[in-house]
Design an enzyme around this catalytic site. Structure first.
Site, PDB file in Angstrom:
ATOM      1  N   CYS A   7       8.591   5.760  -4.299  1.00  0.00           N
ATOM      2  CA  CYS A   7       9.586   5.692  -3.223  1.00  0.00           C
ATOM      3  C   CYS A   7       8.955   5.632  -1.843  1.00  0.00           C
ATOM      4  CB  CYS A   7      10.551   6.871  -3.315  1.00  0.00           C
ATOM      5  SG  CYS A   7       9.847   8.416  -2.695  1.00  0.00           S
ATOM      6  N   ASP A  50     -16.101  -7.561   2.674  1.00  0.00           N
ATOM      7  CA  ASP A  50     -15.603  -6.723   3.757  1.00  0.00           C
ATOM      8  C   ASP A  50     -16.269  -5.360   3.644  1.00  0.00           C
ATOM      9  OD1 ASP A  50     -14.210  -5.213   5.554  1.00  0.00           O
ATOM     10  OD2 ASP A  50     -12.255  -5.440   4.578  1.00  0.00           O
ATOM     11  N   CYS A 102       3.945   8.325  -2.160  1.00  0.00           N
ATOM     12  CA  CYS A 102       4.519   8.139  -3.480  1.00  0.00           C
ATOM     13  C   CYS A 102       4.572   6.660  -3.846  1.00  0.00           C
ATOM     14  CB  CYS A 102       5.927   8.739  -3.511  1.00  0.00           C
ATOM     15  SG  CYS A 102       6.756   8.457  -5.069  1.00  0.00           S
TER      16      CYS A 102
END
Lengths: 446, 248
Positions: free
Chosen positions: A212, A361, A209
């Site tokens: 959160c 990269d 998420c």
């Protein structure tokens, strides 16, 4: 005084673009940089003359296609559109797009602007240009060497959005990393609202998420972190899309039903790749919110020619050679899915460079599901580009045998195209695409 | 012979193609007739340290690092015991930071596993780019790619190698990584092991030696691995690092 400086900047920029063209360049960012140095206010002055919408398109994958579709939609409706369609998507490239269409007295006669914007540059661009609408297509791992982490990219975008609080955000509802931007803002969402059965298990950066950090639960899943998700922790969930695709069929072209404002429209388009559904509905959402209709849009989508290297077909010796840009795991996995959906016998060339405008990269190639190519009815598999040995190792360690490792050249292309396959696919990252395309163009059937 | 690799938290720490490291270890052992089991552990899983011969922990985002750090603190005692008992650990990127005692982020000290007395500190300037090391620990050059905000102080421990090109543990240390007992920590990904076959074999030998006593590894065909290594080593052997260009 400002006027004179602006004129000077415009003249210098135009001359440099011209000089660049004479040297065979397609217009790059250098002229724009110089113009901005001569007159830092030139872009602001030109952008403020746009009569209608200024649309910024950002996101990891699909921004060039989406932006060019937006350009086509508005242009077909008779609008004059400023568009940076050569993919120069940082501040100087945007400046260049405006200046090349301005008069030397600093006047610009244009109805709207469709601007592809690099995610890290948008916060600089909005200091000069105030977008009325901002599209965010998706956020995948890409150019990690430049942005650091995907969360930093999201933060950079947020920084830009804060500077233009009036702008309408047009967001991919299926991507939690995009959808998070909508809260408390003027936002419109689009997405694919059904389980299409095209599951892929890869690069899971966005699976947590964004609000959160809790784990996201998926009711269904399209690819990467895209799907219908809900956070177990804080309840953050996929917003209901205002523009929604269902009944998706990708077996032959693209077929789907587009729903918005209570109406449903069947679309049958000659495109390859599930991901193009997103590009189509995102650009339509922009157009529709500006008063456009689906009937007009259908015509434009039917006529739309894919940008260079977006599943672009070349005929060489009577054989179809399909060239596709893929520059990160999400893009590659989608390309591989498209390759596998084509049941014909095929030869494949994969080209990866690590120049600064690629990603220096290349570790992401280990997150691409190359293993899936085992079921792609493959003849020859050739790997090429500056990092051909790394690619060779990638395939070796997952059990592919007989992989050919060679530099990109006309001979190499002739070798693979003359293989036994009915069709030849070339998947290449950014600079590799241009190199390959340059050679392919000289080989095309007349 | 049988070797079990414990891959810690791949759902969370998976930023830089780390599965290439696991694939390399597996391939190189299987070529030599060693049976390999890879166990992927999720954050909430109980790690079977007794049944682990090589423990791998990779890189992840800042959020992921916090989550992993919390969990590692909970299992600190068992993890420490494993390492103290010469358990083999390969820790890459943020995994390297996570095996230290703490990660200092804007004044806050995030406690980590602490199986080795080193620590990392966040600096907003990211160190990014290709790296070439000379490693006396494994008697070879090491090639890889670094991308980290954390600067690592390894105190009096030995580094994995001297930096010939790139940054390394800090902006000015000129050393990269750490090697102590059977622990190897480094920022280098790329991924690290596919084109550093000597380093891969170093880790494998350590694990076999601990489990089966003295072992000699048979030669396998490394032509491609060495070509890939040489290509990058040659590119940087005579170069001096330039500071990153700022994006605009």
């Amino acid at each position: 005084m400002t006027k004179i400086r602006n004129s000077l900047a415009i003249v210098a920029c135009k001359l440099l673009i011209l000089a660049g063209r004479l040297m065979g360049k397609k217009g790059s960012s250098a002229p724009g940089s110089i113009a901005m140095k001569i007159s830092p206010g030139v872009l602001r002055s030109l952008a403020s003359q746009i009569k209608g919408d200024i649309i910024a398109v950002c996101g990891t994958n699909g921004k060039t296609t989406t932006n060019n579709m937006i350009d086509s939609l508005f242009s077909s409706a008779g609008k004059t559109v400023i568009c940076n369609n050569y993919g120069a998507n940082m501040l100087p490239g945007v400046a260049c797009a405006f200046i090349s269409r301005a008069s030397i007295t600093g006047k610009l006669n244009a109805d709207c602007a469709a601007l592809e914007c690099d995610e890290a540059s948008l916060r600089h661009i909005v200091k000069h240009v105030t977008p009325t609408k901002i599209v965010v297509t998706n956020l995948f791992r890409d150019q990690m060497d430049r942005y650091g982490e995907i969360e930093s990219t999201a933060a950079l975008l947020n920084e830009a959005f804060e500077k233009v609080p009036e702008a309408m955000l047009i967001l991919n509802a299926d991507d939690p990393l995009c959808a998070q931007f909508g809260k408390g803002r003027n936002a419109v969402y689009y997405g694919v609202s059904e389980d299409t059965g095209l599951h892929g298990e890869e690069a899971k950066d966005g699976r947590f998420c964004p609000k959160c950090g809790g784990e996201l639960e998926y009711e269904y899943h399209h690819y990467s972190q895209l799907g219908k998700y809900k956070c177990i922790g804080c309840g953050f969930e996929r917003p209901n899309p205002n523009y929604s695709a269902t009944r998706v069929d990708i077996s032959d072209g693209l077929k789907f039903v587009l729903s918005y404002k209570g109406s449903q429209h069947k679309l049958e388009l000659n495109y390859r790749g599930f991901y193009n559904i997103y590009n189509i509905i995102a650009s339509f959402a922009v157009y529709e919110t500006a008063g456009g209709t689906i009937e007009e849009a259908k015509k434009v989508f039917d006529d739309y020619k894919p940008q260079l290297g977006r599943m672009e077909t070349y005929k060489v010796g009577g054989k179809n050679v399909i060239l596709n840009l893929a520059k990160n795991p999400a893009g590659f996995n989608q390309a591989i899915e498209t390759v596998c959906a084509d049941k014909k016998a095929k030869d494949i060339l994969i080209v990866i460079n690590d120049k600064p405008s690629d990603s220096t990269d290349i570790s992401w190639m280990w997150d691409v599901e190359f293993e899936k190519l085992k079921s792609a009815n493959l003849g020859r598999l050739v790997v090429s580009g500056l990092r051909k040995y790394d690619l060779g190792l990638r395939f070796k360690l997952c059990g592919f045998e007989g992989v050919v490792i060679e530099d990109i050249s006309r001979e190499a292309l002739e070798g693979i195209i003359s293989g036994n396959g009915e069709v030849c696919y070339i998947l290449a990252n950014y600079t590799a695409l241009f190199e390959t395309q340059k050679i392919l163009k000289t080989m095309e059937d007349k | 012979m049988e070797i079990t690799i414990a891959h810690l938290y791949p759902e969370l720490l998976n930023l830089y193609g780390d599965k290439g490291n696991i694939a390399t270890l597996k391939w190189r052992m299987e070529q030599r007739g060693i049976n390999v089991t890879v166990k992927e552990y999720a954050l909430e899983d109980e790690i079977d340290f007794d049944g682990t011969d090589i423990l791998f922990i990779g890189g992840g985002s800042e959020k992921a690092v916090r989550m992993a750090a919390n969990r590692l603190c909970e299992i600190k005692k068992k993890f420490e015991a494993y390492a103290d008992n010469d358990g083999v650990v390969l820790a890459v990127c943020e995994g390297f930071h996570l095996i230290g005692t703490y990660y200092k982020l804007n004044g806050e000290k995030i406690k980590c596993a602490g199986i080795i007395d080193i620590f990392a500190e966040y600096t907003p300037d990211r160190l990014i780019g290709d790296v070439l090391l000379q490693s006396s620990a494994i008697g070879s050059t090491v090639v890889g790619f670094e991308n980290h905000c954390g600067r690592v102080e390894i105190g009096c421990y030995k580094p994995l190698g001297k930096v010939l090109y790139g940054y390394g543990n800090t902006d000015s240390a000129q050393y990269e990584g750490v090697v102590h007992q059977n622990i190897v920590g480094t920022h280098l990904h790329g991924p690290l092991l596919p084109k550093n076959p000597k380093l891969a074999d170093y880790i494998i030998s350590r694990a076999l030696k601990k489990k089966y006593g003295s072992v000699t590894l048979s030669e396998i065909d490394d032509t491609l691995e060495l070509q890939a290594h040489k290509y990058m080593a040659d590119r940087y052997k005579n170069c001096v690092r330039k500071k990153n260009d700022d994006d605009i």
